[in-house]
Design a protein around this motif. Structure first.
Motif, PDB file in Angstrom:
ATOM      1  N   GLU A 259       0.828  -1.204   0.000  1.00 18.60           N
ATOM      2  CA  GLU A 259       0.000   0.000   0.000  1.00 18.60           C
ATOM      3  C   GLU A 259       0.867   1.262   0.000  1.00 18.60           C
ATOM      4  O   GLU A 259       0.538   2.238  -0.678  1.00 18.60           O
TER       5      GLU A 259
ATOM      6  N   GLN B  72       0.892   4.122  -2.814  1.00 17.64           N
ATOM      7  CA  GLN B  72       0.751   5.529  -2.489  1.00 17.64           C
ATOM      8  C   GLN B  72       1.861   6.352  -3.146  1.00 17.64           C
ATOM      9  O   GLN B  72       1.597   7.395  -3.751  1.00 17.64           O
TER      10      GLN B  72
ATOM     11  N   THR C   9       1.319   9.196  -5.998  1.00 18.79           N
ATOM     12  CA  THR C   9       1.837  10.529  -5.700  1.00 18.79           C
ATOM     13  C   THR C   9       2.773  10.982  -6.809  1.00 18.79           C
ATOM     14  O   THR C   9       2.693  12.124  -7.293  1.00 18.79           O
TER      15      THR C   9
ATOM     16  N   ALA D 280      -3.705   8.252  -4.204  1.00 20.45           N
ATOM     17  CA  ALA D 280      -2.580   8.236  -3.262  1.00 20.45           C
ATOM     18  C   ALA D 280      -3.089   8.379  -1.832  1.00 20.45           C
ATOM     19  O   ALA D 280      -2.640   7.662  -0.925  1.00 20.45           O
TER      20      ALA D 280
ATOM     21  N   GLU E 189      -4.705   5.134  -0.719  1.00 17.59           N
ATOM     22  CA  GLU E 189      -3.701   4.107  -0.402  1.00 17.59           C
ATOM     23  C   GLU E 189      -3.070   4.416   0.963  1.00 17.59           C
ATOM     24  O   GLU E 189      -2.780   3.507   1.739  1.00 17.59           O
ATOM     25  N   GLY E 190      -2.863   5.699   1.266  1.00 17.38           N
ATOM     26  CA  GLY E 190      -2.355   6.082   2.577  1.00 17.38           C
ATOM     27  C   GLY E 190      -3.305   5.670   3.690  1.00 17.38           C
ATOM     28  O   GLY E 190      -2.863   5.240   4.769  1.00 17.38           O
TER      29      GLY E 190
END
Length: 158
Positions: free
Chosen positions: A16, A20, A24, A44, A47-48
């Motif tokens: 993950e 991210q 990004t 992004a 995913e964070g």
């Protein structure tokens, strides 16, 4: 040495994190007016959020027993996925501008499909209910990411 649930969750977290970083990086490569920058920034951020949820789960359930075959297979799949995402990010960073949006989106759709498969078919089948709930939820988000990327493919083709 056999892997344990905590190691598997850390592998999932790494995947993950790499996703991210990939999104990004892509957000930074596309111009504001392409419509892709906000999409990649959103992905992004999501995913964070996945990273934080996995970390929380690992703190509370990392020592819970999982079937050995699930741990081994899942860790191997996650480690392979991590390597692929990292390679994809490095490859995309080397592309000259402007980047071919369709080629990038096609690869990302495939990546999200793999996420869905790993989350839904492997990790969500774990015996621990809270683990299954988390990864079922992530699989649902992966499917939504797939649809967002497909929609972006349609709009960039128009």
């Amino acid at each position: 040495m056999p892997k344990n649930a905590s190691q598997c969750l850390r592998s999932a977290e790494r995947v993950e994190l790499l996703a991210q970083e990939l999104y990004t990086s892509l957000a930074e490569r596309f111009p504001e007016d392409s419509g892709l920058r906000p999409l990649f920034a959103r992905l992004a951020a999501e995913e964070g959020q996945h990273v934080m949820r996995i970390r929380l789960l690992e703190r509370h359930r990392g020592l819970a027993p999982w079937p050995a075959d699930v741990v081994e297979r899942s860790c191997a799949d996650l480690e392979t996925m991590a390597a692929e995402i990292d390679a994809m990010r490095r490859e995309f960073e080397q592309l000259p501008s402007p980047i071919d949006a369709d080629a990038v989106l096609t690869r990302l759709v495939s990546m999200e499909d793999r996420f869905h498969s790993i989350h839904a078919q492997e990790l969500a089948r774990c015996a621990a209910p809270e683990v299954a709930r988390l990864f079922t939820s992530l699989a649902t988000q992966d499917a939504a990411h797939h649809e967002l990327l497909r929609a972006a493919m349609t709009s960039t083709a128009a």
